[in-house]
Structures are given as structure tokens and as C-alpha cells.
Design an enzyme around this catalytic site. Structure first.
Site, PDB file in Angstrom:
ATOM      1  N   ASP A 118    -100.936  32.456 -53.604  1.00 31.21           N
ATOM      2  CA  ASP A 118    -102.278  32.898 -53.217  1.00 31.21           C
ATOM      3  C   ASP A 118    -102.871  31.810 -52.332  1.00 31.21           C
ATOM      4  O   ASP A 118    -103.149  30.693 -52.793  1.00 31.21           O
ATOM      5  CB  ASP A 118    -103.138  33.123 -54.462  1.00 31.21           C
ATOM      6  N   ARG A 130    -103.704  57.298 -44.976  1.00 29.03           N
ATOM      7  CA  ARG A 130    -103.230  56.694 -46.220  1.00 29.03           C
ATOM      8  C   ARG A 130    -101.774  56.286 -46.110  1.00 29.03           C
ATOM      9  O   ARG A 130    -101.353  55.250 -46.641  1.00 29.03           O
ATOM     10  CB  ARG A 130    -103.413  57.656 -47.401  1.00 29.03           C
ATOM     11  N   LYS A 150    -112.769  37.006 -48.656  1.00 25.53           N
ATOM     12  CA  LYS A 150    -113.344  35.663 -48.702  1.00 25.53           C
ATOM     13  C   LYS A 150    -113.407  35.039 -47.308  1.00 25.53           C
ATOM     14  O   LYS A 150    -114.124  35.528 -46.448  1.00 25.53           O
ATOM     15  CB  LYS A 150    -112.547  34.808 -49.686  1.00 25.53           C
ATOM     16  N   TYR A 160    -107.112  32.948 -60.594  1.00 28.90           N
ATOM     17  CA  TYR A 160    -108.088  34.030 -60.505  1.00 28.90           C
ATOM     18  C   TYR A 160    -108.000  34.924 -61.748  1.00 28.90           C
ATOM     19  O   TYR A 160    -106.906  35.402 -62.082  1.00 28.90           O
ATOM     20  CB  TYR A 160    -107.818  34.836 -59.239  1.00 28.90           C
TER      21      TYR A 160
END
Length: 395
Positions: A180, A56, A205, A108
């Protein structure tokens, strides 16, 4: 900044870099592909020595080669996150409380939901949503901003914003710019070279390309910002898993081939759909008469694999989604399979025409895609054709 293999600096083209970079140790006996390391805990290094100790905090071993590849493609240090939304959130969390954020009206929905939540929660930031195609409105907003968020081409109206113009205005105002780049990918658009401070990807994507993972990435112009982003990832627990980074890197290897096929098909479908009698409008910057064609041609190396089609109304659009057989009715995009969705059905999409269908073009043969779309469009106009279409079996 993460180490970059020597092959990154010899003028190789992006297609070659996709194949060569992120391969791990270049030594005899080492695996050609970086293996999955399913581990969260690692043996501690001696006191004062650097080394991975906890996934992490330090990322999984699979993060390193993927970040190397994305960083070279975009031209800056990269940090991977557990999703595109986690990547977006990390950039926003770099801002001080009360920062003024300008965001696109067409973007988005997850981005706008996050921004609206932050604005409502004690003014974490102050949000101004603008029509990015209105030059005067955009200029006025940028002049008062701390961060300008761009999405170009936008989702789902395929609007294109001049990144260089916005970054120049933002720099004059002392504002940061984040772009983006999910729709364009690093192969078609280079926001950092145009003056942006951050580039964000939903690697779920096109980069992953197979609809089998969730992953996001941020690439920054300044190396110092990488450490800040890694800190945001660590404290938010947004580190991607070993399998996800492995799949994303494997998928990225074929990005150039997939995107070339999909983009070529998208352009052909856009041209045919533009003259179909059941179609009111096609939104695709690759069409010469599209209002964003000149802007896209100026700052992009291609027009992408996503197009939007407007039909008469929501009922017609919904019917088309149920009638297609080759194209999949699904919400995401960028995979090898073509997908279609009526975007106005989603919350926060009031500005989207009710009959707009967003189509993400995949790697199927273009003639099969056209036959499928044309049959569905015809069936919404002619009940007999619809009956015959319903009798088809799925391939």
C-alpha cells in the site's frame, strides 16, 4: 497494458509526466483535458472488433488516461477501482481459497476488517497479523506466506518496512508481495522497482488531493495480472465513475506541488512538536532520531506529509481536535486541507496509544498551522488559554 504516450519514454521527471500524460489524442482540435463522458452504454463494434461497449465491463473513457498516468509513475500496468477498498479486495480475490496472508499489525483498519471477514468466512484465506518491526516475527511469517501485505509508512504509527528485504524473502518462499503506497505516493517510493508484485493506492487521498472523490488503483509488475484485475473489477461492479476519474486525473496534475509544500511543512511541524512540553512523542520518519529514519531515507525520496503526535491521554487528544481552528477535525487525509484525528477511537486500533493524533498536513502556511497547533496544545495545559482560544472565531 494500456497504451502510453511517447512522452513517457524520454526520461522526463515525474513532475513533468504529471503535467503531460493522460491527455488523450494529441491531434489539432482535440481538447487539452480529457473530457467527462457521462455514458454507461456505447454503440457496439462490428463482430470481432475491439471496442468499449459497457462501462462496468470496459471502464469509462476517463479510466484510460488516469491508468496511463499512474502506470507510468509506478512502472507497471494500472487498473482503477471505485475505491481504495475495492482495489485492496481485487488483489486479495486473486488468491486461491485457503491462501496464507501476512498483514501488518499497524495498517489501515479497513484492510484488516476485510482480511478478518475472509478468514472467518469458511477460511477464504488464512490470516497472520504480525509486528512488521520485529524482524524475526516477520521473517518467520514470510517464509510460510502466499501473500505478504505491506503498508509503509504505516497508518497511523508511521512504521517503515524494508520492501527490498521482504520481497527477496518472499520470492525465496514463493510468496507475492503487495504494498500500500498511499502515504508515500509514486513520487516518494517505488515498490515495484524494489521487487513488489502489486502496488495499491487509495487515490481518494494524495492522488486526488481535494477530498472530493472515492477512487482506488492497483499497479502490477506483470502485465498478465492486469487482465485478472480488470476481471475482478468487472464481476465485482467496482468500476469508478466518469466524474471520479476526471477529478482524480485533475487532482494528480498538482500532486508534486502539493506534496512538496505539505512535506516541507510536515517536517517543520514535526521538529517543533518534538520539543513542545505537552507532546510525549512525535512519530515522523523525517526526524533524525525516529527509529525508522534510516530505513525511510534508504528507500524513499522524501518522508511524506503525515505525522503522528502522542499527547498525555485520550481526553487531551480529543480536546485538541475540538480546539484547532485552521486544521480540520476529520478522518481522511491527503487533501489540500490539514486534518487531525485521534486514531485509537476507531475499531481495531487497540495497538494505537490512546493519546495518538494523526495529522495529515496540507497546503496551508506552516506558521498558521503551527500557531493553531501550539495554541491548542497550550490550551489543554492552561485553562485560561483554553477559554481565550474558545473565544476565537473560525477563519
Amino acid at each position: 497494458m494500456q497504451d502510453v504516450d511517447d512522452t513517457a519514454d524520454v526520461g522526463l521527471r515525474a513532475e513533468t509526466r504529471l503535467a503531460l500524460l493522460g491527455r488523450g489524442a494529441h491531434e489539432p482540435g482535440q481538447p487539452l483535458n480529457v473530457p467527462i463522458v457521462p455514458a454507461s452504454n456505447f454503440r457496439a463494434a462490428p463482430d470481432g472488433a475491439a471496442g468499449r461497449e459497457y462501462a462496468r465491463d470496459d471502464g469509462t473513457p476517463g479510466c484510460d488516461p488516469l491508468e496511463e498516468l499512474l502506470g507510468v509513475l509506478e512502472g507497471g500496468p494500472a487498473v482503477c477501482f471505485s475505491s481504495g477498498m475495492a482495489a485492496i479486495a481485487a488483489v486479495l480475490e486473486l488468491l486461491p481459497v485457503g491462501a496464507r496472508v501476512v498483514a501488518p499489525r499497524d495498517s489501515y483498519p479497513g484492510l484488516r476488517a476485510l482480511l478478518e471477514d475472509g478468514a472467518a468466512a469458511g477460511g477464504r484465506w488464512r490470516l497472520r497479523t504480525v509486528d512488521m518491526t520485529d524482524a524475526d516475527e516477520l521473517a518467520a511469517a514470510v517464509a510460510e506466506a502466499d501473500l505478504v501485505w505491506l503498508e509503509t509508512p504505516s497508518n497511523p504509527l508511521l512504521e517503515v518496512v524494508d520492501i527490498a528485504d521482504v520481497t527477496a524473502a518472499a520470492a525465496a518462499a514463493g510468496a507475492l508481495v503487495a504494498v500500500d503506497n498511499t502515504f508515500a505516493t509514486p513520487l516518494l517510493q517505488a515498490p515495484l522497482q524494489l521487487g513488489a508484485d502489486f502496488v495499491v493506492h487509495s487515490a481518494t487521498k494524495f492522488i486526488g488531493g481535494h477530498s472530493d472523490l472515492l477512487l482506488g488503483a492497483v499497479v502490477s509488475r506483470r502485465p498478465d495480472d492486469r487482465a485478472r484485475l480488470v476481471r475482478r473489477r468487472e464481476v465485482a461492479g467496482a468500476t469508478p465513475g466518469a466524474l471520479e476519474t476526471f477529478l482524480a486525473l485533475r487532482g494528480a496534475r498538482t500532486l508534486a506541488v502539493r506534496l512538496r509544500q505539505a512535506q516541507e511543512s510536515a517536517g517543520e511541524l514535526a521538529r517543533r512538536l518534538a520539543v513542545h512540553p505537552a507532546v510525549a512523542r512525535v512519530r515522523y520518519p523525517g526526524l533524525p532520531d525516529d527509529p525508522h529514519h534510516a530505513g525511510a531515507a534508504r528507500q524513499m525520496r522524501g518522508f511524506g506529509a503525515v505525522l503522528s503526535v502522542e499527547v498525555g491521554n485520550a481526553g487531551t487528544a480529543d480536546a485538541i481536535c475540538t480546539l484547532v481552528r485552521v486544521i480540520t477535525h476529520a478522518t481522511s487525509l491527503g487533501g489540500v486541507e490539514s486534518t487531525i484525528e485521534r486514531r485509537a477511537k476507531l475499531p481495531g486500533q487497540d495497538h494505537v496509544p490512546a493519546g495518538l493524533l494523526r495529522i495529515s498536513v496540507g497546503c496551508e502556511h506552516v506558521e498558521d498551522l503551527w500557531t493553531d497547533l501550539a495554541a491548542a496544545l497550550d490550551a489543554t495545559e492552561h485553562p485560561t488559554a483554553r477559554h481565550e482560544l474558545n473565544a476565537w472565531s473560525h477563519p
